[in-house]
Design a protein around this motif. Structure first.
Motif, PDB file in Angstrom:
ATOM      1  N   ALA A 174     -38.208  87.135  -8.105  1.00  0.00           N
ATOM      2  CA  ALA A 174     -37.098  86.205  -7.940  1.00  0.00           C
ATOM      3  C   ALA A 174     -35.980  86.468  -8.944  1.00  0.00           C
ATOM      4  CB  ALA A 174     -37.610  84.761  -8.091  1.00  0.00           C
ATOM      5  N   SER A 175     -36.324  86.947 -10.121  1.00  0.00           N
ATOM      6  CA  SER A 175     -35.306  87.185 -11.156  1.00  0.00           C
ATOM      7  C   SER A 175     -34.791  88.619 -11.161  1.00  0.00           C
ATOM      8  CB  SER A 175     -35.871  86.837 -12.535  1.00  0.00           C
ATOM      9  OG  SER A 175     -37.046  87.568 -12.798  1.00  0.00           O
ATOM     10  N   ARG A 176     -35.289  89.462 -10.266  1.00  0.00           N
ATOM     11  CA  ARG A 176     -34.850  90.860 -10.231  1.00  0.00           C
ATOM     12  C   ARG A 176     -33.359  91.008  -9.958  1.00  0.00           C
ATOM     13  NH1 ARG A 176     -38.393  94.772  -6.633  1.00  0.00           N
ATOM     14  NH2 ARG A 176     -39.900  94.070  -8.208  1.00  0.00           N
ATOM     15  N   PRO A 177     -32.770  90.233  -9.041  1.00  0.00           N
ATOM     16  CA  PRO A 177     -31.318  90.363  -8.823  1.00  0.00           C
ATOM     17  C   PRO A 177     -30.494  90.057 -10.077  1.00  0.00           C
ATOM     18  CG  PRO A 177     -32.329  89.165  -7.013  1.00  0.00           C
ATOM     19  CD  PRO A 177     -33.372  89.290  -8.069  1.00  0.00           C
ATOM     20  N   PHE A 178     -30.991  89.152 -10.904  1.00  0.00           N
ATOM     21  CA  PHE A 178     -30.266  88.809 -12.127  1.00  0.00           C
ATOM     22  C   PHE A 178     -30.284  89.976 -13.115  1.00  0.00           C
ATOM     23  CE2 PHE A 178     -32.257  84.463 -11.090  1.00  0.00           C
ATOM     24  CZ  PHE A 178     -31.317  84.241 -10.099  1.00  0.00           C
ATOM     25  N   ILE A 179     -31.421  90.669 -13.168  1.00  0.00           N
ATOM     26  CA  ILE A 179     -31.513  91.846 -14.038  1.00  0.00           C
ATOM     27  C   ILE A 179     -30.589  92.947 -13.533  1.00  0.00           C
ATOM     28  CG2 ILE A 179     -33.033  93.733 -14.747  1.00  0.00           C
ATOM     29  CD1 ILE A 179     -35.270  91.782 -15.059  1.00  0.00           C
ATOM     30  N   ARG A 180     -30.574  93.151 -12.223  1.00  0.00           N
ATOM     31  CA  ARG A 180     -29.720  94.197 -11.646  1.00  0.00           C
ATOM     32  C   ARG A 180     -28.248  93.942 -11.949  1.00  0.00           C
ATOM     33  NH1 ARG A 180     -31.301  93.832  -6.756  1.00  0.00           N
ATOM     34  NH2 ARG A 180     -29.692  92.384  -6.044  1.00  0.00           N
ATOM     35  N   GLU A 181     -27.803  92.704 -11.772  1.00  0.00           N
ATOM     36  CA  GLU A 181     -26.401  92.383 -12.018  1.00  0.00           C
ATOM     37  C   GLU A 181     -26.062  92.475 -13.504  1.00  0.00           C
ATOM     38  OE1 GLU A 181     -23.820  91.785  -9.949  1.00  0.00           O
ATOM     39  OE2 GLU A 181     -25.235  92.496  -8.435  1.00  0.00           O
ATOM     40  N   ALA A 182     -26.976  92.041 -14.353  1.00  0.00           N
ATOM     41  CA  ALA A 182     -26.728  92.098 -15.795  1.00  0.00           C
ATOM     42  C   ALA A 182     -26.577  93.536 -16.270  1.00  0.00           C
ATOM     43  CB  ALA A 182     -27.863  91.414 -16.553  1.00  0.00           C
ATOM     44  N   ILE A 183     -27.439  94.411 -15.772  1.00  0.00           N
ATOM     45  CA  ILE A 183     -27.351  95.825 -16.157  1.00  0.00           C
ATOM     46  C   ILE A 183     -26.076  96.456 -15.622  1.00  0.00           C
ATOM     47  CG2 ILE A 183     -28.400  98.094 -15.850  1.00  0.00           C
ATOM     48  CD1 ILE A 183     -31.128  96.742 -15.911  1.00  0.00           C
ATOM     49  N   GLN A 184     -25.759  96.191 -14.357  1.00  0.00           N
ATOM     50  CA  GLN A 184     -24.575  96.796 -13.751  1.00  0.00           C
ATOM     51  C   GLN A 184     -23.301  96.353 -14.459  1.00  0.00           C
ATOM     52  OE1 GLN A 184     -24.394  96.491  -9.511  1.00  0.00           O
ATOM     53  NE2 GLN A 184     -22.246  97.059  -9.388  1.00  0.00           N
ATOM     54  N   GLN A 185     -23.173  95.059 -14.736  1.00  0.00           N
ATOM     55  CA  GLN A 185     -21.949  94.550 -15.355  1.00  0.00           C
ATOM     56  C   GLN A 185     -21.824  94.969 -16.820  1.00  0.00           C
ATOM     57  OE1 GLN A 185     -21.359  90.328 -14.712  1.00  0.00           O
ATOM     58  NE2 GLN A 185     -22.178  90.442 -12.636  1.00  0.00           N
ATOM     59  N   THR A 186     -22.948  95.212 -17.473  1.00  0.00           N
ATOM     60  CA  THR A 186     -22.911  95.608 -18.876  1.00  0.00           C
ATOM     61  C   THR A 186     -22.695  97.103 -19.037  1.00  0.00           C
ATOM     62  OG1 THR A 186     -24.444  93.800 -19.418  1.00  0.00           O
ATOM     63  CG2 THR A 186     -24.167  95.546 -21.053  1.00  0.00           C
ATOM     64  N   ILE A 187     -23.345  97.897 -18.215  1.00  0.00           N
ATOM     65  CA  ILE A 187     -23.288  99.351 -18.364  1.00  0.00           C
ATOM     66  C   ILE A 187     -22.024  99.952 -17.759  1.00  0.00           C
ATOM     67  CG2 ILE A 187     -24.468 101.509 -17.800  1.00  0.00           C
ATOM     68  CD1 ILE A 187     -25.826  99.782 -19.931  1.00  0.00           C
ATOM     69  N   SER A 188     -21.468  99.307 -16.751  1.00  0.00           N
ATOM     70  CA  SER A 188     -20.275  99.852 -16.090  1.00  0.00           C
ATOM     71  C   SER A 188     -19.122 100.120 -17.063  1.00  0.00           C
ATOM     72  CB  SER A 188     -19.821  98.905 -14.972  1.00  0.00           C
ATOM     73  OG  SER A 188     -18.693  99.429 -14.296  1.00  0.00           O
ATOM     74  N   PRO A 189     -18.791  99.200 -17.984  1.00  0.00           N
ATOM     75  CA  PRO A 189     -17.718  99.505 -18.953  1.00  0.00           C
ATOM     76  C   PRO A 189     -18.055 100.693 -19.856  1.00  0.00           C
ATOM     77  CG  PRO A 189     -18.142  97.145 -18.864  1.00  0.00           C
ATOM     78  CD  PRO A 189     -19.241  97.807 -18.099  1.00  0.00           C
ATOM     79  N   LEU A 190     -19.339 100.886 -20.173  1.00  0.00           N
ATOM     80  CA  LEU A 190     -19.730 102.029 -20.989  1.00  0.00           C
ATOM     81  C   LEU A 190     -19.453 103.332 -20.267  1.00  0.00           C
ATOM     82  CD1 LEU A 190     -23.144 100.830 -22.488  1.00  0.00           C
ATOM     83  CD2 LEU A 190     -20.866 100.649 -23.474  1.00  0.00           C
ATOM     84  N   LEU A 191     -19.756 103.369 -18.976  1.00  0.00           N
ATOM     85  CA  LEU A 191     -19.483 104.566 -18.178  1.00  0.00           C
ATOM     86  C   LEU A 191     -17.987 104.826 -18.076  1.00  0.00           C
ATOM     87  CD1 LEU A 191     -22.077 104.160 -15.275  1.00  0.00           C
ATOM     88  CD2 LEU A 191     -22.113 105.840 -17.128  1.00  0.00           C
TER      89      LEU A 191
END
Length: 256
Positions: A174-191
């Motif tokens: 149930a919490s997997r989508p939250f992890i996916r969004e957190a990683i995507q939104q955090t790592i995208s600026p680094l890339l």
């Protein structure tokens, strides 16, 4: 190549006059950051001077055990700062976050030891401490941002989380989508930052090496290694930290 230009303490003090620009802006628009800026600059100045003397001692000693103790201190401070900045319970979340950071450092160090540096170089304080320090410093900010996004999403979509959890009996799913969004939104600026490195910005380590007298080609190779290490390590720390927080929050749900 010209000799390295030494910066004495007087010159360093004069450079602080640049702070008059933000000071004027804060005063002109009544932005309540003047005191915070003063405290932050003084702390930075004192801490870096003390760390400079201490690191010189560590580099001269170059003892693997002392290096490990210093890195352990960095890991403890990093985990504690993450818990404090995200508002999590120290008693419940400090150890899981410390373990996440430690596992990442071990993985990165083992990889560098096996594929990049020889045995003597990998344990050398001049390489070991700065590389791991840069990794943990960059990962700290990303971890705080990612954890905050995860916690906000979990709170905002609490009904969705409860629905999936009840239907499947699997809180982690149930919490997997939250992890996916957190990683995507955090790592995208680094890339985005990595993609323009060398075009818009020159990284600090590369600039420091060039100013220190290294050839640009050597500095570039080290900078590529550092950027890849920081990106991979930051992503891994963020992922493991989110898993640790997810497990800690969901553990009681499995018992219900």
């Amino acid at each position: 190549m010209k000799p390295i230009v030494e910066i004495d303490l007087l010159t360093l003090g004069v450079s602080l006059l640049l702070l008059l620009f933000p000071l004027y802006i804060f005063y002109r628009y009544k932005i309540s950051l003047i005191k915070e800026m003063g405290v932050s600059v003084v702390r930075m100045f004192v801490q870096l001077l003390l760390v400079g003397f201490y690191l010189q001692w560590i580099f001269d000693l170059n003892n693997p055990l002392v290096n490990i103790v210093w890195i352990t201190m960095m890991l403890l401070v990093g985990a504690g700062t993450t818990v404090q900045r995200t508002g999590l319970s120290f008693g419940r979340f400090f150890l899981p976050l410390f373990v996440a950071n430690t596992l990442t450092v071990i993985v990165i160090f083992v990889f560098l030891r096996l594929f990049v540096f020889d045995r003597q170089t990998a344990w050398d304080a001049r390489y070991m401490i700065p590389i791991i320090g840069m990794l943990l410093g960059n990962a700290l900010n990303s971890s705080i941002i990612g954890i905050e996004k995860y916690l906000k999403a979990r709170k905002a979509y609490r009904d969705f989380f409860d629905f999936v959890r009840i239907q499947t009996g699997r809180p982690n799913l149930a919490s997997r989508p939250f992890i996916r969004e957190a990683i995507q939104q955090t790592i995208s600026p680094l890339l985005a930052g990595i993609s323009v490195t060398g075009l818009i910005s020159l990284p600090g380590m590369m600039t420091g090496q060039i100013l220190g007298g290294s050839a640009p080609t050597v500095a570039i190779r080290y900078q590529i290694l550092i950027l890849v290490t920081i990106f991979a390590g930051t992503t891994l720390i963020l992922y493991l930290s989110l898993l640790a927080i997810q497990y800690t929050l969901n553990r009681r749900l499995y018992k219900e």
